[in-house]
Scaffold this motif. Sequence first.
Motif, short mmCIF file in Angstrom:
data_model
loop_
_atom_site.label_atom_id
_atom_site.label_comp_id
_atom_site.label_asym_id
_atom_site.label_seq_id
_atom_site.Cartn_x
_atom_site.Cartn_y
_atom_site.Cartn_z
N UNK A 91 50.49 15.42 -2.19
CA UNK A 91 51.00 16.79 -2.13
C UNK A 91 50.26 17.69 -1.17
N UNK A 92 50.74 18.93 -1.06
CA UNK A 92 50.10 19.91 -0.19
C UNK A 92 49.21 20.82 -1.05
N UNK A 93 48.02 21.13 -0.53
CA UNK A 93 47.04 21.86 -1.33
C UNK A 93 46.40 23.00 -0.56
N UNK A 94 45.86 23.96 -1.30
CA UNK A 94 45.07 25.02 -0.68
C UNK A 94 43.77 24.39 -0.17
N UNK A 95 43.07 25.07 0.76
CA UNK A 95 41.84 24.49 1.28
C UNK A 95 40.62 24.99 0.52
N UNK A 96 40.83 26.00 -0.32
CA UNK A 96 39.72 26.53 -1.12
C UNK A 96 40.32 27.09 -2.41
N UNK A 147 42.67 13.84 -2.58
CA UNK A 147 42.44 15.29 -2.57
C UNK A 147 41.26 15.57 -3.49
N UNK A 148 40.23 16.22 -2.96
CA UNK A 148 39.03 16.48 -3.78
C UNK A 148 38.77 17.96 -3.92
N UNK A 149 38.46 18.35 -5.15
CA UNK A 149 37.93 19.69 -5.39
C UNK A 149 36.44 19.45 -5.51
N UNK A 153 38.46 22.66 -1.20
CA UNK A 153 39.34 21.53 -1.51
C UNK A 153 39.53 20.75 -0.21
N UNK A 154 39.28 19.46 -0.25
CA UNK A 154 39.37 18.66 0.97
C UNK A 154 40.34 17.50 0.81
N UNK A 156 36.47 17.11 -8.89
CA UNK A 156 37.56 16.15 -9.07
C UNK A 156 37.95 15.49 -7.77
N UNK A 157 38.33 14.19 -7.85
CA UNK A 157 38.97 13.51 -6.73
C UNK A 157 40.24 12.88 -7.26
N UNK A 158 41.33 13.07 -6.55
CA UNK A 158 42.63 12.71 -7.09
C UNK A 158 43.48 12.12 -5.97
#
Length: 436
Positions: A235-240, A223-225, A192-193, A229-231
Amino acid sequence: MHRQAWAASGLGASAQRSPRHGGGAVRSARAGYAGGRSINFATRVVSCGAAELRPEGGGEPVRGFQVVLEDTILFPEGGGQPDDRGLIGDVPVLRVTRRGAEAVHFVRTALEPGAQVLLSLDWERRFDHMQQHSGQHLITAIADLMFGFKTTSWELGRQRSVIELDTPSMTAEQIEALERSVNEKIRERVPVTVRELAADDPEVETVRSRGLPDDHTGPVRVVSIEGIDSNMCCGTHVSNLSDLQVIKLLGTEKGKKNKTNLVFLAGNRVLKSIEQSHSTEKALTSLLKNGPGEHVEAVKRLQSSVKLLQKNNLNLLRDIAVLIARDFKSKPVQSELFVLHRKEGDSEFMNIIANEIGTEETLLFLTVGDEKEAGLFLLAGPVEAVENLGPRVAELLGGKGAGKRGRFQGKATKMSQRGEVQALLQEFISRQSPEV
Ligand SMILES: [Zn+2]
């Protein structure tokens, strides 16, 4: 529910990025782990002003101060994600909100503008929010890919989170397939980047979004998985995705018109939920004296036997009421006052006795319930006498009552006063019939 997706709003980069993302932001280089749980960040107080905080659960506003720092690692609420908690020095931060490009920290103690402070983050709360929020992005993306169900909003709750999908319903098979697919992605360890795009970058148009907040300034945060997905998201997200551990879909609930609320847990919440269910199960096993597979049957059996017992009990009470009345009437001389207290009983029990004895000539004072505390009472007898005495009886018993046509009944809070009531009734009767 909150609007789901919007972008970074010019807040310090470190506030919006999971510290696990590490490099990239100069400021987050200063952040570090302490004991694997708390994360510290040195900064400076810019301003501090008196303010009030309205507690989330309602109640009296709390007096305190709004503090703005040079930069922060505490996330203010936004994009459906609740705010972080932490400490400025040793002063707890009770709320973090966003005001334009600034994060405002609410504290109970005033801080000196210009002072160097060490900010620390409640990592457990933050990581939980990261798991739920990245989990939501993943579920949203896969629900759209598999079934074309668009996410219209979502809410990160204290216990569980809810995604509002733009579909009137979802089948059990669809939920199962969705759960299987999101957990597959977790096992695939998809990165996740987070990237920041200029607001006029043509790529912005291709990203999943439902619009920016009106007071948005600065670059757009995406934020991209990878490959999924790109969104647009602040927010705060995990990196993987592997940091999500597991996602459990708990099913759907009725939402707004033509929408479906999908309830989910991600990460540690799944473990916590299993722990809770397991301890409930253990308690039930010991209470019901059988294994979890038989709990439901055992409870059904208990319920039907309770119903039967209640029915039998009622019949017995009725029989007792009739026998009590017969016993009274079988005496050669009947007194003008009949007083009875019984712990077990109800208003029907008392009324049956009154019906059987008859109230033309006899004054009846009946009570059921705890001897010293609360219960029910019935005063029955000649209409005038009851009208006169009823309210006084209720008052003596510390209760309330009402009635008509020779019956006055109600609830009593001071059953211990029965003796006083009896004395009052006795006196009334002796005044009515001076010859006795
Ligand atoms: Zn988001």
